[in-house]
Design an enzyme around this catalytic site. Structure first.
Site, mmCIF file in Angstrom:
data_model
loop_
_atom_site.group_PDB
_atom_site.id
_atom_site.type_symbol
_atom_site.label_atom_id
_atom_site.label_comp_id
_atom_site.label_asym_id
_atom_site.label_seq_id
_atom_site.Cartn_x
_atom_site.Cartn_y
_atom_site.Cartn_z
ATOM 1 N N LYS A 211 0.854 -1.188 0.000
ATOM 2 C CA LYS A 211 0.000 0.000 0.000
ATOM 3 C C LYS A 211 0.893 1.242 0.000
ATOM 4 O O LYS A 211 1.661 1.470 0.927
ATOM 5 C CB LYS A 211 -0.916 0.023 1.221
ATOM 6 C CG LYS A 211 -1.839 1.241 1.224
ATOM 7 C CD LYS A 211 -2.509 1.431 2.574
ATOM 8 C CE LYS A 211 -3.208 2.792 2.584
ATOM 9 N NZ LYS A 211 -3.480 3.272 3.948
ATOM 10 N N GLY B 111 -7.813 9.663 10.108
ATOM 11 C CA GLY B 111 -8.023 9.794 11.542
ATOM 12 C C GLY B 111 -9.075 10.792 11.954
ATOM 13 O O GLY B 111 -9.293 11.006 13.147
ATOM 14 N N ALA C 158 -9.438 5.951 4.715
ATOM 15 C CA ALA C 158 -9.308 7.128 5.577
ATOM 16 C C ALA C 158 -10.630 7.854 5.765
ATOM 17 O O ALA C 158 -11.390 8.056 4.812
ATOM 18 C CB ALA C 158 -8.266 8.119 5.049
ATOM 19 N N ASN D 229 -8.578 2.016 10.299
ATOM 20 C CA ASN D 229 -7.782 1.718 11.481
ATOM 21 C C ASN D 229 -8.314 2.472 12.693
ATOM 22 O O ASN D 229 -8.805 1.887 13.650
ATOM 23 C CB ASN D 229 -6.313 2.049 11.213
ATOM 24 C CG ASN D 229 -5.389 1.663 12.355
ATOM 25 O OD1 ASN D 229 -4.207 1.958 12.321
ATOM 26 N ND2 ASN D 229 -5.869 0.979 13.381
ATOM 27 N N THR D 230 -8.248 3.813 12.639
ATOM 28 C CA THR D 230 -8.594 4.624 13.801
ATOM 29 C C THR D 230 -10.024 4.399 14.269
ATOM 30 O O THR D 230 -10.291 4.383 15.474
ATOM 31 C CB THR D 230 -8.382 6.117 13.486
ATOM 32 O OG1 THR D 230 -7.082 6.305 12.935
ATOM 33 C CG2 THR D 230 -8.517 6.964 14.739
#
Length: 261
Positions: free
Chosen positions: A101, A162, A188, A210-211
């Protein structure tokens, strides 16, 4: 129904891809990833030990490559040269692993992609034999350029990394999806399950996050919610939503042919 996600010739059951950072420890990382059902997990090579440091805990002991597809990423890179160097290191550490990535950031505040450097790095990596999944702006023209270079998937941001702001520009995402001949995955900005479902309803092939999981009050429970949201959004897309009507209401219960009428 066989509805697998195919990236670089390999098929996956799950359309949810997850990151490995920001958890309190490796045990929580593994528990959340198990709950998510993800098969592809992305790892920041500049921040996570996958063998570079023999004296530190190795993430691969928790997430073995025999079970998961490890997707090394270039988080923290701000130039094409840094990104290329980082992924060449990852290839050595992962015994020739080619699927990566790419992300080249513009600044440390917004973490918005630096697209000129991203395009430059993508061209170098593809020529070097990498299978490049690429984080990019939600710009249909540049997304198509990345596909034409040879990237195996384009990953436009929904909103800033994030931020948890969700999908701010669904129209651009649809333009990217409609013209793409490679998988399109939102990368994202997802904050909660409804964001993931909306991305899939728009026609995205998958979602990477992720976040949204790691910073939830209960990461394992949120991972489970995200799994269900991605599945529900995909099924809704395949089913085809009813047309929107701004006039002429159509009652669920017919008014003609009633008993006694």
């Amino acid at each position: 129904m066989n509805d697998s996600l195919t990236i670089a010739g390999k098929s996956y059951r799950s359309r949810l891809l997850v990151g490995t950072g920001k958890y309190k420890d490796f045990a929580e990382t593994r528990a959340a990833i198990d709950a998510s059902g993800a098969e592809i997990v992305t790892v920041a090579i500049r921040r996570t030990n996958i063998g570079q440091n023999a004296d530190e805990p190795n993430l691969l002991d928790v997430l073995p490559p025999e079970r998961f597809t490890i997707l090394p990423n270039t988080a923290g890179c701000y130039t094409a040269d840094d990104a290329v160097r980082t992924l060449r290191l990852a290839r050595e550490l992962l015994d020739g692993h080619a699927l990566v990535k790419l992300e080249v950031l513009g600044d440390p505040v917004s973490l918005f992609p630096n697209m000129p450097e991203t395009l430059k790095a993508a061209e170098t990596l593809v020529k070097d034999g990498f299978q490049v999944m690429v984080y990019c702006a939600d710009d249909p023209i540049q997304a198509k350029m990345l596909e034409d270079i040879g990237c195996v998937a384009v990953m436009p941001l929904a909103s800033l990394i994030g931020s948890g702001m969700g999908i701010l520009n669904p129209w651009n995402l649809r333009l990217i999806i409609d013209q793409a001949n490679v998988p399109v995955l939102v990368d994202a900005g997802v904050g909660t399950a409804s964001d993931a479902a909306i991305a899939m309803e728009l026609g995205c092939d998958g979602v990477l996050m992720n976040t949204a999981i790691a910073h939830a009050k209960d990461p394992v429970l949120m991972a489970s919610a995200m799994k269900k949201a991605v599945e529900a959004g995909r099924e809704a897309f395949l089913a085809g939503r009813m047309p929107r009507k701004h006039y002429s209401a159509d009652p669920s219960s017919p008014t003609s042919g009633l008993i006694g009428s």
